[in-house]
Design a protein around this motif. Structure first.
Motif, mmCIF file in Angstrom:
data_model
loop_
_atom_site.group_PDB
_atom_site.id
_atom_site.type_symbol
_atom_site.label_atom_id
_atom_site.label_comp_id
_atom_site.label_asym_id
_atom_site.label_seq_id
_atom_site.Cartn_x
_atom_site.Cartn_y
_atom_site.Cartn_z
ATOM 1 N N LEU A 45 47.654 29.028 31.042
ATOM 2 C CA LEU A 45 46.939 30.249 31.403
ATOM 3 C C LEU A 45 45.560 29.833 31.906
ATOM 4 O O LEU A 45 44.697 29.447 31.117
ATOM 5 N N THR A 46 45.364 29.857 33.223
ATOM 6 C CA THR A 46 44.095 29.399 33.800
ATOM 7 C C THR A 46 42.962 30.345 33.430
ATOM 8 O O THR A 46 43.057 31.548 33.626
ATOM 9 N N LEU A 47 41.891 29.761 32.903
ATOM 10 C CA LEU A 47 40.681 30.527 32.576
ATOM 11 C C LEU A 47 39.643 30.396 33.685
ATOM 12 O O LEU A 47 38.986 31.370 34.027
ATOM 13 N N CYS A 48 39.482 29.196 34.225
ATOM 14 C CA CYS A 48 38.516 28.948 35.300
ATOM 15 C C CYS A 48 39.054 27.861 36.214
ATOM 16 O O CYS A 48 39.333 26.751 35.757
ATOM 17 N N PHE A 49 39.209 28.183 37.491
ATOM 18 C CA PHE A 49 39.550 27.169 38.487
ATOM 19 C C PHE A 49 38.236 26.663 39.058
ATOM 20 O O PHE A 49 37.471 27.430 39.640
ATOM 21 N N LEU A 50 37.979 25.383 38.881
ATOM 22 C CA LEU A 50 36.696 24.800 39.273
ATOM 23 C C LEU A 50 36.746 24.162 40.660
ATOM 24 O O LEU A 50 35.698 23.780 41.204
ATOM 25 N N GLY A 51 37.932 24.019 41.221
ATOM 26 C CA GLY A 51 38.047 23.396 42.527
ATOM 27 C C GLY A 51 37.684 21.926 42.479
ATOM 28 O O GLY A 51 37.771 21.283 41.433
ATOM 29 N N GLU A 52 37.254 21.427 43.602
ATOM 30 C CA GLU A 52 36.907 20.013 43.686
ATOM 31 C C GLU A 52 35.513 19.784 43.122
ATOM 32 O O GLU A 52 34.548 20.426 43.547
ATOM 33 N N GLN A 53 35.433 18.877 42.174
ATOM 34 C CA GLN A 53 34.176 18.533 41.516
ATOM 35 C C GLN A 53 34.018 17.019 41.516
ATOM 36 O O GLN A 53 35.002 16.280 41.494
ATOM 37 N N ARG A 92 53.355 34.195 46.537
ATOM 38 C CA ARG A 92 53.422 32.733 46.506
ATOM 39 C C ARG A 92 53.873 32.227 45.149
ATOM 40 O O ARG A 92 54.296 31.087 45.039
ATOM 41 N N VAL A 93 53.719 33.072 44.111
ATOM 42 C CA VAL A 93 54.088 32.630 42.770
ATOM 43 C C VAL A 93 54.781 33.740 41.991
ATOM 44 O O VAL A 93 54.575 34.927 42.251
ATOM 45 N N LEU A 94 55.585 33.310 41.031
ATOM 46 C CA LEU A 94 56.151 34.205 40.032
ATOM 47 C C LEU A 94 55.349 33.968 38.755
ATOM 48 O O LEU A 94 55.224 32.828 38.302
ATOM 49 N N ALA A 95 54.787 35.029 38.216
ATOM 50 C CA ALA A 95 53.958 34.909 37.016
ATOM 51 C C ALA A 95 54.327 36.006 36.028
ATOM 52 O O ALA A 95 54.981 36.986 36.387
ATOM 53 N N VAL A 96 53.881 35.826 34.792
ATOM 54 C CA VAL A 96 53.967 36.891 33.794
ATOM 55 C C VAL A 96 52.545 37.211 33.359
ATOM 56 O O VAL A 96 51.718 36.308 33.177
ATOM 57 N N GLY A 97 52.265 38.494 33.268
ATOM 58 C CA GLY A 97 50.953 38.909 32.801
ATOM 59 C C GLY A 97 50.783 38.544 31.334
ATOM 60 O O GLY A 97 51.757 38.334 30.604
ATOM 61 N N VAL A 98 49.546 38.461 30.897
ATOM 62 C CA VAL A 98 49.247 38.188 29.493
ATOM 63 C C VAL A 98 48.302 39.273 29.001
ATOM 64 O O VAL A 98 47.231 39.485 29.578
ATOM 65 N N GLY A 99 48.731 39.989 27.959
ATOM 66 C CA GLY A 99 47.914 41.034 27.362
ATOM 67 C C GLY A 99 46.919 40.454 26.378
ATOM 68 O O GLY A 99 47.232 39.523 25.630
ATOM 69 N N LEU A 120 26.946 23.678 36.500
ATOM 70 C CA LEU A 120 27.469 23.034 37.709
ATOM 71 C C LEU A 120 27.019 23.762 38.966
ATOM 72 O O LEU A 120 26.578 24.898 38.900
ATOM 73 N N ASP A 121 27.244 23.127 40.080
ATOM 74 C CA ASP A 121 27.098 23.801 41.369
ATOM 75 C C ASP A 121 28.456 24.446 41.655
ATOM 76 O O ASP A 121 29.235 23.978 42.486
ATOM 77 N N TRP A 122 28.758 25.513 40.915
ATOM 78 C CA TRP A 122 30.059 26.171 40.980
ATOM 79 C C TRP A 122 29.860 27.674 40.864
ATOM 80 O O TRP A 122 29.030 28.137 40.090
ATOM 81 N N HIS A 123 30.627 28.397 41.642
ATOM 82 C CA HIS A 123 30.591 29.854 41.593
ATOM 83 C C HIS A 123 32.006 30.354 41.370
ATOM 84 O O HIS A 123 32.921 29.945 42.094
ATOM 85 N N PRO A 124 32.205 31.238 40.408
ATOM 86 C CA PRO A 124 33.558 31.707 40.100
ATOM 87 C C PRO A 124 34.133 32.557 41.227
ATOM 88 O O PRO A 124 33.403 33.068 42.075
ATOM 89 N N ALA A 125 35.441 32.689 41.188
ATOM 90 C CA ALA A 125 36.128 33.559 42.151
ATOM 91 C C ALA A 125 35.619 34.982 41.978
ATOM 92 O O ALA A 125 35.216 35.378 40.880
ATOM 93 N N ARG A 126 35.641 35.732 43.057
ATOM 94 C CA ARG A 126 35.157 37.113 43.004
ATOM 95 C C ARG A 126 36.142 38.048 42.323
ATOM 96 O O ARG A 126 35.768 39.117 41.863
ATOM 97 N N GLU A 127 37.405 37.659 42.314
ATOM 98 C CA GLU A 127 38.421 38.527 41.728
ATOM 99 C C GLU A 127 38.196 38.700 40.235
ATOM 100 O O GLU A 127 37.707 37.813 39.556
ATOM 101 N N ARG A 128 38.627 39.853 39.766
ATOM 102 C CA ARG A 128 38.566 40.129 38.332
ATOM 103 C C ARG A 128 39.552 39.214 37.617
ATOM 104 O O ARG A 128 40.630 38.917 38.137
ATOM 105 N N PHE A 129 39.192 38.780 36.424
ATOM 106 C CA PHE A 129 40.058 37.913 35.618
ATOM 107 C C PHE A 129 41.302 38.692 35.209
ATOM 108 O O PHE A 129 41.215 39.735 34.576
ATOM 109 N N ARG A 130 42.460 38.194 35.623
ATOM 110 C CA ARG A 130 43.752 38.801 35.275
ATOM 111 C C ARG A 130 44.606 37.716 34.634
ATOM 112 O O ARG A 130 45.249 36.934 35.353
ATOM 113 N N PRO A 131 44.591 37.667 33.310
ATOM 114 C CA PRO A 131 45.318 36.575 32.644
ATOM 115 C C PRO A 131 46.812 36.612 32.963
ATOM 116 O O PRO A 131 47.442 37.666 32.900
#
Length: 183
Positions: A45-53, A92-99, A120-131
């Motif tokens: 369950l991804t909490l934060c995608f940091l991309g290339e660091q 692009r993906v099959l996922a299951v939501g997490v409550g 870090l020199d990192w900015h989170p995605a603009r989308e709302r967190f949807r576990p």
């Protein structure tokens, strides 16, 4: 960024939950050539995608992760929700939501975002967190598969929160744990 590491932080479901979700996915999508199921040990369950660091950032990220013991302890029982093809228009993906009825997972996510943004020199995605937990990926050019059966009624608390390195190759991504805090 050349020479960087592709990083993300994820909550890890217990092995039994991963197995049950993988079993559900096998039944839900069968042997469709359009979809590639993810290996059981890759489900997270991804909490934060940091991309290339830069490699030098791993130590700083691990320190932020180590400071999350209290927010992680506040994560109460999570529930597996409905399946979904994401994004809905061009999946692009099959996922299951997490409550997250207690809101503890959302609070952990917010604490990670705040501390990582400050460190870090990192900015989170603009989308709302949807576990969610991704179970399979669509092959390029494939049509969305059929309707999906209901997911099993599962609940869990994460076993750990881990900093992963993601390495991409033609067969998919492989993940390497770089730092972790147990739940």
């Amino acid at each position: 960024m050349s020479g960087g590491l592709r990083l993300f932080i994820a909550a890890e479901p217990p092995p039994a939950v991963r197995e049950q979700l993988a079993h559900w996915a096998r039944g839900a999508i069968g042997r469709s050539a359009a979809v590639r199921r993810l290996p059981v040990d890759s489900l997270h369950l991804t909490l934060c995608f940091l991309g290339e660091q830069p490699p030098s950032a791993v130590e700083e990220i691990a320190a932020v992760l180590a400071s999350m013991v209290e927010p992680l302890a506040a994560v109460e029982e999570l529930s597996v929700g409905a399946p979904a093809w994401l994004p809905p228009r061009r999946p692009r993906v099959l996922a299951v939501g997490v409550g997250d009825p207690s809101g503890g997972l959302g609070a952990l996510h917010d604490a990670l975002v705040a501390d990582l943004s400050a460190t870090l020199d990192w900015h989170p995605a603009r989308e709302r967190f949807r576990p969610h937990i991704t179970l399979a990926r669509m092959r390029p050019g494939s049509e969305r598969a059929h309707e999906l059966p209901p997911t099993p009624a599962l609940s869990f608390t994460p076993t750990a929160v881990t900093l992963f390195r993601s390495d991409l190759d033609p067969t998919g991504a492989s993940y390497t744990a770089l730092a972790s805090i147990p739940a």
